[in-house]
Design an enzyme around this catalytic site. Structure first.
Site, short mmCIF file in Angstrom:
data_model
loop_
_atom_site.label_atom_id
_atom_site.label_comp_id
_atom_site.label_asym_id
_atom_site.label_seq_id
_atom_site.Cartn_x
_atom_site.Cartn_y
_atom_site.Cartn_z
CG HIS A 185 91.19 -1.08 15.15
ND1 HIS A 185 91.66 -2.01 14.49
CD2 HIS A 185 89.88 -0.91 15.15
CE1 HIS A 185 90.70 -2.76 13.70
NE2 HIS A 185 89.35 -1.96 14.17
CG HIS A 232 86.60 -8.07 15.49
ND1 HIS A 232 86.25 -8.51 14.38
CD2 HIS A 232 86.17 -6.63 15.42
CE1 HIS A 232 85.49 -8.06 13.62
NE2 HIS A 232 85.62 -6.54 14.12
#
Length: 312
Positions: free
Chosen positions: A36, A78
């Site tokens: 991740h 992100h």
């Protein structure tokens, strides 16, 4: 190209470690480990360091979150804005937009308001630890090159197209940009560098199904939207335009039958996100991941700690 702040000698060492790790951790025939934002528990998220470490720790896929610069380049970050993970407030103090959507006005530096050259000036490492000062934001192309080289034909890419509604309002088409770079790199069906696209947005996945029909598509689901996948019929409907679901792990804790219903609809199941810092009711994140993988029966999962993935 400013893909990393790590000296060349350290990079060479990292590549050696990666090669050894790949031999020690061949890709499993069943359960799949997705790093991740890279090995983001140990290095700045989406940095070259985090991606290399994820590969060294045995990741099967490395995730990229993709935003779009002012000049139309996909970059790995992100957030919709730059201020959390870079020093943009110091480098470009006057380039903010005042956001009045919350209870109080806030200053935002949107990725899409800066060119790639401007973004490459930013320090994307010090927010995590000063020892990563000088780390640069990677383009998606740089991420592809890094994973291809470091993964040695055993590691894939798992990108998410971020904030689709924001880009639609600005007349930007991330799916077309993504499809162009996928085709350029021959990633539509490359067994050596498999590719899976993920999104919370149904329209994005439907557009990708048309543009890149061979690329698997995972529909991400947050807890407020759990009603999208809480019956077999709803999952059968999702299977018309996605190849998998990516529910928040809390959804599966509440309704574990979703795993079986999804599999019956020929959908993969990939929950998120597992962190050593937040194991919840479990003794460790390794125990938590093992429960989801081997008791609930999910196919894959996202973790910040690739080194703790419980392989069998």
């Amino acid at each position: 190209m400013h893909s990393s702040s790590v000296p060349l000698a350290a990079c060479a060492l990292a590549m050696c470690v990666t090669a050894a790790a790949l031999l020690a951790h061949p890709a499993p025939p069943g359960k799949v480990l997705i790093a991740h934002r890279g090995a983001s528990a140990y290095a700045p998220e989406h940095s070259a360091e985090a991606y290399r470490l994820a590969i060294a720790q045995g990741a099967d896929f490395v995730e990229q979150d993709l935003a779009v610069t002012k000049d139309g380049v996909l970059v790995s970050i992100h957030d919709l804005t730059l201020e959390r993970t870079t020093d943009v407030e110091e480098v470009f103090p006057d380039r903010f937009v005042e956001d009045r959507s919350g209870p109080a006005p806030a200053r935002r530096w949107y990725v899409n308001d800066f060119t790639l050259a401007e973004i490459k000036r930013l320090d994307a490492g010090s927010f995590f630890d000063k020892k990563f000062a000088g780390t640069r934001i990677l383009t998606f192309q740089e991420a592809i090159d890094l994973v291809k080289a470091g993964g040695q034909g055993r590691v894939g890419l798992y990108p998410e197209l971020k904030d689709p509604e924001f880009y639609r309002r600005r007349g930007v088409d991330p799916v077309t940009l993504f499809a162009d770079i996928v085709r350029k790199n021959g990633l539509e069906a490359d067994p050596k560098t498999p590719l899976v696209l993920q999104s919370f947005d149904e329209a994005t996945l439907k557009a990708a199904a048309t543009a890149l029909p061979k690329v698997p598509r995972v529909f991400l689901v947050s807890p407020p939207d759990a009603g999208r996948i809480d019956t077999p019929d709803k999952l059968n409907a999702v299977a018309a335009w996605a190849t998998g679901i990516g529910p928040n792990k809390a959804i599966l804790e509440k309704t574990p039958d979703i795993v079986g219903w999804a599999h019956a609809a020929k959908l993969t199941v990939t929950p998120w996100t597992f962190r050593a810092s937040q194991p919840g009711k479990y003794a460790s994140v390794r125990e938590e991941m093992a429960h989801f993988l081997y008791t609930l029966g999910v196919d894959e999962l996202f973790t910040d700690n690739p080194d703790l993935f419980p392989r069998k």
